[in-house]
Write an enzyme that holds these catalytic residues in place. Structure first.
Site, short mmCIF file in Angstrom:
data_model
loop_
_atom_site.label_atom_id
_atom_site.label_comp_id
_atom_site.label_asym_id
_atom_site.label_seq_id
_atom_site.Cartn_x
_atom_site.Cartn_y
_atom_site.Cartn_z
N LYS A 66 11.94 62.95 -3.12
CA LYS A 66 12.21 61.54 -2.81
C LYS A 66 12.38 60.81 -4.14
O LYS A 66 11.40 60.52 -4.84
CB LYS A 66 11.07 60.95 -1.98
CG LYS A 66 11.38 59.55 -1.51
CD LYS A 66 10.41 59.14 -0.41
CE LYS A 66 10.79 57.79 0.17
NZ LYS A 66 10.69 56.70 -0.79
N LYS A 114 4.47 60.87 0.95
CA LYS A 114 4.24 60.12 -0.29
C LYS A 114 3.18 60.81 -1.15
O LYS A 114 2.12 61.20 -0.63
CB LYS A 114 3.75 58.70 0.03
CG LYS A 114 4.74 57.89 0.84
CD LYS A 114 5.85 57.33 0.02
CE LYS A 114 5.48 55.97 -0.48
NZ LYS A 114 6.61 55.30 -1.13
N CYS A 157 -5.68 20.87 -20.68
CA CYS A 157 -6.13 22.11 -21.34
C CYS A 157 -4.91 22.79 -21.98
O CYS A 157 -3.86 22.93 -21.34
CB CYS A 157 -6.74 23.03 -20.29
SG CYS A 157 -7.02 24.71 -20.86
N CYS A 213 -9.92 25.62 -14.24
CA CYS A 213 -10.26 24.68 -15.30
C CYS A 213 -9.85 23.31 -14.80
O CYS A 213 -8.73 23.13 -14.32
CB CYS A 213 -9.50 25.05 -16.57
SG CYS A 213 -9.39 23.70 -17.75
N ASP A 254 12.94 57.99 -6.78
CA ASP A 254 12.49 56.60 -6.74
C ASP A 254 13.53 55.69 -7.41
O ASP A 254 13.45 55.40 -8.60
CB ASP A 254 11.14 56.51 -7.47
CG ASP A 254 10.37 55.28 -7.03
OD1 ASP A 254 10.83 54.59 -6.10
OD2 ASP A 254 9.30 55.02 -7.62
N CYS A 291 -10.58 25.43 -23.27
CA CYS A 291 -10.83 24.07 -23.74
C CYS A 291 -12.29 23.65 -23.56
O CYS A 291 -12.68 22.55 -23.97
CB CYS A 291 -9.90 23.09 -23.03
SG CYS A 291 -10.29 22.87 -21.30
N CYS A 344 -14.44 26.40 -19.18
CA CYS A 344 -13.10 26.93 -19.46
C CYS A 344 -13.12 27.67 -20.80
O CYS A 344 -13.51 27.10 -21.82
CB CYS A 344 -12.07 25.79 -19.50
SG CYS A 344 -10.46 26.37 -20.08
N GLU A 361 13.26 67.78 0.45
CA GLU A 361 13.97 67.31 -0.74
C GLU A 361 13.03 66.42 -1.55
O GLU A 361 12.01 65.96 -1.04
CB GLU A 361 15.19 66.46 -0.33
CG GLU A 361 16.22 67.22 0.43
CD GLU A 361 17.27 66.31 1.09
OE1 GLU A 361 17.39 65.13 0.66
OE2 GLU A 361 17.94 66.77 2.02
N TYR A 366 22.57 62.78 -1.07
CA TYR A 366 21.86 63.65 -0.14
C TYR A 366 22.45 63.66 1.27
O TYR A 366 21.93 64.30 2.16
CB TYR A 366 20.36 63.33 -0.08
CG TYR A 366 20.04 61.86 0.14
CD1 TYR A 366 20.30 61.25 1.35
CD2 TYR A 366 19.49 61.10 -0.88
CE1 TYR A 366 20.01 59.92 1.54
CE2 TYR A 366 19.19 59.76 -0.70
CZ TYR A 366 19.46 59.18 0.52
OH TYR A 366 19.18 57.86 0.70
S1 IVH Z 1 17.04 60.28 3.51
C1 IVH Z 1 17.57 58.65 7.54
N1 IVH Z 1 16.58 61.61 1.29
O1 IVH Z 1 13.98 56.79 0.39
C2 IVH Z 1 17.49 59.17 6.20
N2 IVH Z 1 16.13 59.29 1.32
O2 IVH Z 1 12.89 55.04 3.16
C3 IVH Z 1 17.15 58.18 5.19
N3 IVH Z 1 15.31 58.36 -0.80
O3 IVH Z 1 16.15 54.39 1.72
C4 IVH Z 1 17.14 58.57 3.82
N4 IVH Z 1 15.36 60.25 -1.93
O4 IVH Z 1 16.53 55.15 -0.64
C5 IVH Z 1 16.54 60.41 1.91
N5 IVH Z 1 16.23 62.88 -0.62
C6 IVH Z 1 16.21 61.70 -0.01
C7 IVH Z 1 15.78 60.53 -0.67
C8 IVH Z 1 15.75 59.33 0.04
C9 IVH Z 1 15.09 58.95 -1.99
C10 IVH Z 1 15.07 56.94 -0.49
C11 IVH Z 1 16.22 56.23 0.18
C12 IVH Z 1 15.70 55.69 1.48
C13 IVH Z 1 14.21 55.73 1.25
C14 IVH Z 1 13.50 56.08 2.55
#
Ligand code: IVH
Length: 674
Positions: free
Chosen positions: A116, A317, A434, A429, A118, A414, A411, A114, A230
């Site tokens: 992630k 990541k 100043c 400084c 933000d 001053c 500085c 999926e 999710y």
């Molecule tokens: S699953 C045990 N799925 O990422 C499962 N998290 O550290 C935990 N997040 O706190 C979360 N998109 O805030 C999951 N598709 C996704 C996500 C997701 C964003 C965030 C969530 C979680 C952090 C993971």
């Protein structure tokens, strides 16, 4: 009340809910905005004529009427875990290997990948199909209740038609997901804030988290938060797989991010992760990676969790976003403490949604280490975090005639001598008078988290300091005697001066903790100021306290106490306090609202691990009920709360005969007072 009104209200609600779903979830509206507004207006009218018929799940209730005073703690029925991070192919293969090692050979493993998102995670509870409560993640065990704010998210159903899903037991269930703000909405919000001279949010994640903690749901509603769900958890229902879970969420009317993929192998997972990374810039919201989850719930259960993260899922990541640009100049900025910081003046460039023309270079050591020179092409990076960094220099692009950067010898503001304390990287400084230092101190003093003097921002402070109206904090409160001179200054009308003078007067009612923070004592942030003023009754007590007295406060370390002692050993600062006190500022701790309780003025020491809450939370609750929390046990300690694995503090309490409470007794004590 006629039943025809009731019927009409019901009908209108159903219509509006359907149109909300079409518009916000499916993004395919079937009526015009105007017609939609008419329906809402009609419902509002009928409800205001028949207030008894208003229910919490009515679409008109998305913006609650009550301002929340604070957020109640909510214990999550099932902890909200976080994910371990992986950064490259090898990490992913290791994850796959660990998963397979924990399962028997005959098991086939599928993964769901999926996006992630933000943003900020949320858990929302539905009982009998009605949205009951919503909570932030908090520390994973206890979150904060933010129901009113979550209800403003228009794509989120307030009611679920359970008749549609008879197959599952959904009497009491929780959905979890990520609240976020679209990049365009985030930029719009920042524009508005810029126009109003307010502090900008660094990224959509911060503005989401900040918005969820607002006290007024009306403002939250204007911020247009969104959510992707999710996970669906029902205590009395077992699901087969994550895929089934996502499909069910969709069916029930929740927004599920469409970019997910079931994969048969880790190679396929990697391919999908790369694909997601490639579409990153085309999305209207920020993502910082992908999440990989073992698909079968049965396998997830076998794998279980370690500490705070599951063994059946990881985050992958993405690399930080980078950009190349030219370094036009390096300027040196003097802060309120006198520290001189190099700043990169860059050829403006767009990176991760914002235009960057300046970036901090931190300190001279950093410049030397990376050999950064004016005229260089530099690599800029913006990770998940806030401030862009200059990561490196493209040496092949360096102009022929470039010279090494040297630090300033005096500085830059001053012209005074500068010095570099041992063990520090920054130059300072040496002149406290100043103008840059004065300006920095005044701006901090007047800022929102401190004295909150509306209108006294950077531009006015510059002007007042340059014209000699303000040199010390105390001069701010003398400005009213110079009104005639002030209104003569070009650009400043009578009206704006009067508003400013009024805001200055108003600031006198700021609580002591804000005043202490405003003084700008090194290391005393707003959190420390709150803890210190909750412990001591007045500034006189703080001035009289020894370093040990101060560092006995829970979470106040020796660098803070040393710095406080140093500040008050300077006669000039004592004189400053006297002047501010004469001007009417608050130097006495707020009287705790509670009538005498068993905790009033009692000193607690917390030791060992508590199972129902963190020590921080326990401390906060004690302080709220009028007690004090100290870090070390002495004969002045009233109670030691001893959790699991309590060590030397418990032994000391026993030897001094201090009363010891186990967790259950402590909780009972808190409950009794409530
Ligand atoms: S699953 C045990 N799925 O990422 C499962 N998290 O550290 C935990 N997040 O706190 C979360 N998109 O805030 C999951 N598709 C996704 C996500 C997701 C964003 C965030 C969530 C979680 C952090 C993971």
């Amino acid at each position: 009340m006629s039943s025809s009104v009731e019927k009409k209200i019901k009908q209108l609600r159903e219509q509006i809910i359907k149109h909300d779903y079409n518009y916000y979830v499916l993004t395919q509206p079937v009526i015009s905005d105007e017609d939609y507004d008419k329906l809402v207006k009609e419902l509002e009218k009928l409800e205001s004529e028949n207030p008894d018929l208003i229910t919490p799940d009515s679409p008109t209730q998305r913006v609650g009427k009550d301002l929340t005073k604070e957020f109640n703690p909510v214990k999550h029925k099932i902890p909200m875990l976080s994910l371990a991070n992986t950064y490259d192919e090898q990490d992913l293969f290791d994850f796959d290997r660990r998963v397979k090692e924990s399962l028997s050979d005959s098991e086939q493993v599928e993964y769901v990948v999926e996006l992630k998102i933000d943003g900020a995670s949320v858990s929302i509870n539905y009982v009998d199909g009605i949205l009951r409560t919503a909570a932030t993640r908090g520390d994973g065990i206890i979150g904060e209740e933010i129901t009113n704010n979550i209800k403003t998210i228009r794509s989120l159903p307030l009611t679920i038609d359970l008749a549609k899903e008879k197959k599952y037991k959904l009497k009491n269930f929780e959905v979890r997901g990520e609240v976020y703000m679209r990049i365009a909405d985030f930029e719009g919000l920042n524009k508005q804030r810029e126009n109003k001279g307010e502090k900008l949010f660094a990224n959509p994640r911060n503005s989401t988290a900040g918005t969820l903690k607002l006290q007024d749901p009306k403002i939250v509603s204007e911020r247009k938060l969104q959510v992707f769900l999710y996970s669906l958890i029902s205590l009395d229902e077992e699901f087969q797989s994550q895929e089934e879970n996502l499909k069910l969420l969709s069916k029930l009317g929740f927004t599920v991010n469409p970019h997910y993929k079931v994969c048969k192998s880790i190679d396929e997972v990697l391919m999908v992760c790369n694909k997601f990374e490639a579409i990153r810039d085309t999305l209207e919201y920020e993502i910082d990676g992908a999440v990989i989850k073992v698909n079968l719930i049965r396998q997830q259960k076998i794998l279980g969790s370690i500490a705070k993260s599951p063994r059946w899922a990881v985050a992958y990541k993405f690399k930080a976003k980078q950009a190349f640009t030219k370094l036009n100049d390096i300027t040196w900025q003097v802060g309120r403490t006198g520290a001189i910081t190099p700043v990169a003046e860059l050829e403006p460039i767009k990176l991760a949604g914002s235009t960057i023309s300046r970036a901090t270079l931190h300190n001279f050591d950093e410049i030397q280490r990376k050999d950064i020179r004016v005229g260089d092409t530099v690599v800029l990076e913006k990770g998940g975090d806030v401030i862009p960094k200059v990561v490196s220099v493209v040496l092949s692009e360096r102009p022929k005639r470039s010279s090494q950067t040297i630090p300033p010898d005096k500085c830059p503001v001053c012209g005074s001598k500068i010095f570099k304390p041992e063990n520090e990287v920054a130059f300072y400084c040496e002149n406290p008078e100043c103008s840059a230092q004065i300006k920095g101190r005044i701006i901090h003093f007047a800022s929102r988290g401190a004295m909150d003097i509306e209108g006294l921002g950077d531009a006015l402070v510059d002007l007042f300091v340059d014209k000699g109206f303000i040199k010390h904090f105390s001069d701010i409160y003398k400005l009213k005697n110079r009104r005639a001179e002030l209104i003569k200054i070009e650009r400043l009308g009578e009206k704006s001066i009067d508003n400013l003078l009024q805001a200055i007067e108003k600031s006198k009612s700021q609580p002591f903790s804000k005043v202490l923070f405003a003084l700008g004592i090194r290391y005393v942030g707003s959190g420390a100021a709150q803890k210190i003023t909750a412990y001591f009754n007045s500034i006189d007590d703080i001035i009289a306290a020894t370093e040990d007295d101060i560092s006995a406060i829970y979470e106040i370390g020796p660098s803070i106490s040393k710095s406080i002692k140093q500040f008050f050993s300077d006669k000039k600062n004592i004189k400053l306090i006297e002047e501010l006190r004469n001007s009417g500022l608050n130097f006495i701790s707020e009287k705790k609202e509670i009538i005498q309780s068993a905790l009033t003025d009692k000193t607690f020491v917390l030791t060992g691990a508590l199972s129902t809450m963190s020590r921080e939370e326990a401390g906060a609750r004690i302080i709220k009920l009028g007690g004090k929390v100290s870090a070390s046990v002495s004969k002045n300690t009233d109670y030691v709360v001893a959790g699991e694995k309590a060590g030397s503090k418990l032994t000391k309490a026993q030897s001094l005969g201090v009363k010891i409470l186990d967790e259950t007794t402590f909780l009972k004590l808190l409950e009794e007072i409530k």
